[in-house]
Write a protein that holds these residues in place. Structure first.
Motif, PDB file in Angstrom:
ATOM      1  N   VAL A  62      79.418  64.134  31.166  1.00 36.11           N
ATOM      2  CA  VAL A  62      79.823  65.421  30.629  1.00 36.11           C
ATOM      3  C   VAL A  62      81.234  65.700  31.126  1.00 36.11           C
ATOM      4  O   VAL A  62      81.530  65.536  32.306  1.00 36.11           O
ATOM      5  N   GLU A  63      82.079  66.112  30.218  1.00 40.25           N
ATOM      6  CA  GLU A  63      83.454  66.448  30.574  1.00 40.25           C
ATOM      7  C   GLU A  63      83.516  67.880  31.089  1.00 40.25           C
ATOM      8  O   GLU A  63      82.894  68.773  30.531  1.00 40.25           O
ATOM      9  N   ILE A  64      84.278  68.066  32.163  1.00 40.58           N
ATOM     10  CA  ILE A  64      84.477  69.408  32.719  1.00 40.58           C
ATOM     11  C   ILE A  64      85.955  69.529  33.088  1.00 40.58           C
ATOM     12  O   ILE A  64      86.512  68.660  33.750  1.00 40.58           O
ATOM     13  N   SER A  65      86.568  70.583  32.615  1.00 40.23           N
ATOM     14  CA  SER A  65      88.004  70.779  32.834  1.00 40.23           C
ATOM     15  C   SER A  65      88.267  71.397  34.207  1.00 40.23           C
ATOM     16  O   SER A  65      87.354  71.929  34.849  1.00 40.23           O
ATOM     17  N   SER A  66      89.511  71.360  34.613  1.00 39.46           N
ATOM     18  CA  SER A  66      89.908  71.990  35.881  1.00 39.46           C
ATOM     19  C   SER A  66      89.607  73.488  35.855  1.00 39.46           C
ATOM     20  O   SER A  66      89.178  74.059  36.857  1.00 39.46           O
ATOM     21  N   ALA A  67      89.819  74.114  34.716  1.00 41.27           N
ATOM     22  CA  ALA A  67      89.534  75.548  34.588  1.00 41.27           C
ATOM     23  C   ALA A  67      88.034  75.815  34.738  1.00 41.27           C
ATOM     24  O   ALA A  67      87.619  76.779  35.394  1.00 41.27           O
ATOM     25  N   GLU A  68      87.211  74.940  34.142  1.00 39.36           N
ATOM     26  CA  GLU A  68      85.764  75.105  34.261  1.00 39.36           C
ATOM     27  C   GLU A  68      85.304  74.910  35.699  1.00 39.36           C
ATOM     28  O   GLU A  68      84.381  75.591  36.156  1.00 39.36           O
ATOM     29  N   TRP A  69      85.948  73.986  36.422  1.00 40.31           N
ATOM     30  CA  TRP A  69      85.628  73.809  37.844  1.00 40.31           C
ATOM     31  C   TRP A  69      85.836  75.129  38.593  1.00 40.31           C
ATOM     32  O   TRP A  69      85.055  75.483  39.484  1.00 40.31           O
ATOM     33  N   GLN A  70      86.896  75.861  38.257  1.00 38.03           N
ATOM     34  CA  GLN A  70      87.182  77.127  38.944  1.00 38.03           C
ATOM     35  C   GLN A  70      86.058  78.135  38.728  1.00 38.03           C
ATOM     36  O   GLN A  70      85.665  78.848  39.658  1.00 38.03           O
ATOM     37  N   ILE A  71      85.538  78.190  37.517  1.00 42.71           N
ATOM     38  CA  ILE A  71      84.415  79.089  37.216  1.00 42.71           C
ATOM     39  C   ILE A  71      83.181  78.650  38.009  1.00 42.71           C
ATOM     40  O   ILE A  71      82.486  79.472  38.625  1.00 42.71           O
ATOM     41  N   MET A  72      82.917  77.349  38.011  1.00 45.71           N
ATOM     42  CA  MET A  72      81.741  76.833  38.727  1.00 45.71           C
ATOM     43  C   MET A  72      81.823  77.152  40.217  1.00 45.71           C
ATOM     44  O   MET A  72      80.809  77.501  40.831  1.00 45.71           O
ATOM     45  N   ARG A  73      82.999  77.047  40.795  1.00 46.73           N
ATOM     46  CA  ARG A  73      83.146  77.329  42.227  1.00 46.73           C
ATOM     47  C   ARG A  73      82.740  78.764  42.546  1.00 46.73           C
ATOM     48  O   ARG A  73      82.092  79.029  43.567  1.00 46.73           O
ATOM     49  N   ILE A  74      83.104  79.691  41.690  1.00 48.13           N
ATOM     50  CA  ILE A  74      82.711  81.094  41.893  1.00 48.13           C
ATOM     51  C   ILE A  74      81.194  81.224  41.814  1.00 48.13           C
ATOM     52  O   ILE A  74      80.565  81.861  42.666  1.00 48.13           O
ATOM     53  N   ILE A  75      80.604  80.613  40.806  1.00 48.43           N
ATOM     54  CA  ILE A  75      79.157  80.745  40.608  1.00 48.43           C
ATOM     55  C   ILE A  75      78.393  80.051  41.723  1.00 48.43           C
ATOM     56  O   ILE A  75      77.395  80.584  42.226  1.00 48.43           O
ATOM     57  N   TRP A  76      78.835  78.871  42.149  1.00 49.67           N
ATOM     58  CA  TRP A  76      78.174  78.201  43.270  1.00 49.67           C
ATOM     59  C   TRP A  76      78.237  79.062  44.530  1.00 49.67           C
ATOM     60  O   TRP A  76      77.293  79.129  45.292  1.00 49.67           O
ATOM     61  N   THR A  77      79.361  79.713  44.738  1.00 50.66           N
ATOM     62  CA  THR A  77      79.537  80.525  45.937  1.00 50.66           C
ATOM     63  C   THR A  77      78.653  81.769  45.904  1.00 50.66           C
ATOM     64  O   THR A  77      78.036  82.122  46.908  1.00 50.66           O
ATOM     65  N   LEU A  78      78.575  82.425  44.763  1.00 51.65           N
ATOM     66  CA  LEU A  78      77.843  83.686  44.666  1.00 51.65           C
ATOM     67  C   LEU A  78      76.376  83.513  44.269  1.00 51.65           C
ATOM     68  O   LEU A  78      75.569  84.411  44.508  1.00 51.65           O
ATOM     69  N   GLY A  79      76.043  82.428  43.627  1.00 49.10           N
ATOM     70  CA  GLY A  79      74.657  82.192  43.222  1.00 49.10           C
ATOM     71  C   GLY A  79      74.310  82.771  41.865  1.00 49.10           C
ATOM     72  O   GLY A  79      74.136  82.047  40.904  1.00 49.10           O
ATOM     73  N   ARG A  80      74.216  84.074  41.782  1.00 50.94           N
ATOM     74  CA  ARG A  80      73.913  84.780  40.529  1.00 50.94           C
ATOM     75  C   ARG A  80      75.010  85.806  40.311  1.00 50.94           C
ATOM     76  O   ARG A  80      75.299  86.605  41.193  1.00 50.94           O
ATOM     77  N   VAL A  81      75.596  85.787  39.116  1.00 53.16           N
ATOM     78  CA  VAL A  81      76.761  86.637  38.897  1.00 53.16           C
ATOM     79  C   VAL A  81      76.873  87.014  37.413  1.00 53.16           C
ATOM     80  O   VAL A  81      76.490  86.240  36.541  1.00 53.16           O
TER      81      VAL A  81
END
Length: 150
Positions: A12-31
């Motif tokens: 699955v392709e994931i862009s640098s911008a998408e990584w930034q979103i994932m980092r927030i969600i991984w950190t917060l859990g549910r958002v």
């Protein structure tokens, strides 16, 4: 685009911008999307619609799930952070010459800020790896029989 192997081993392709979103969600859990937008806009100069598009893409790629609670969507990751990062790193390194991977790792370690605990863990891993490591890693850029060219 970065490539990550999914559970079913589908790339699955994931862009640098998408990584930034994932980092927030991984950190917060549910958002909520509003929280993601607010936090991303503090990090990047992105519009609401850009961030919403990224959230939608990640949901379609099944990196995120969403549930509706009290009229708002709550997003959470469907993939574990460490596993996803490990798969990405392995995928990235599989594109490099095996003969040069050690020097790339060394440069990464030299240029990154890492904790003393991480350094101790790396030292232990390297000490164990040294027991069975070959004297030289052979180039895998060309077919067998051509490796001495590297």
């Amino acid at each position: 685009m970065d490539t990550v192997l999914r559970k079913e081993q589908k790339k699955v392709e994931i862009s640098s911008a998408e990584w930034q979103i994932m980092r927030i969600i991984w950190t917060l859990g549910r958002v909520t999307s509003s929280e993601i937008i607010s936090l991303m806009q503090k990090k990047q100069n992105w519009s609401d619609s850009t961030i919403k598009t990224l959230i939608t893409r990640l949901t379609k790629k099944e990196f995120l799930s969403r549930v509706k609670e009290n009229g708002r969507y709550i997003y959470s990751a469907t993939v574990p952070e460490q596993t996803t990062m490990n798969q990405y790193a392995k995928s990235l390194f599989s594109n490099f010459c095996a003969h040069k991977s050690g020097s790339v790792l060394n440069e990464l370690i030299d240029s990154m800020e890492i904790s003393q605990n991480d350094i101790e863990t790396l030292q232990k891993t390297l000490n164990e790896k040294a027991k069975t490591a070959p004297k030289k890693v052979h180039c895998d850029c060309l077919p067998d029989g051509y490796s001495e060219m590297c």
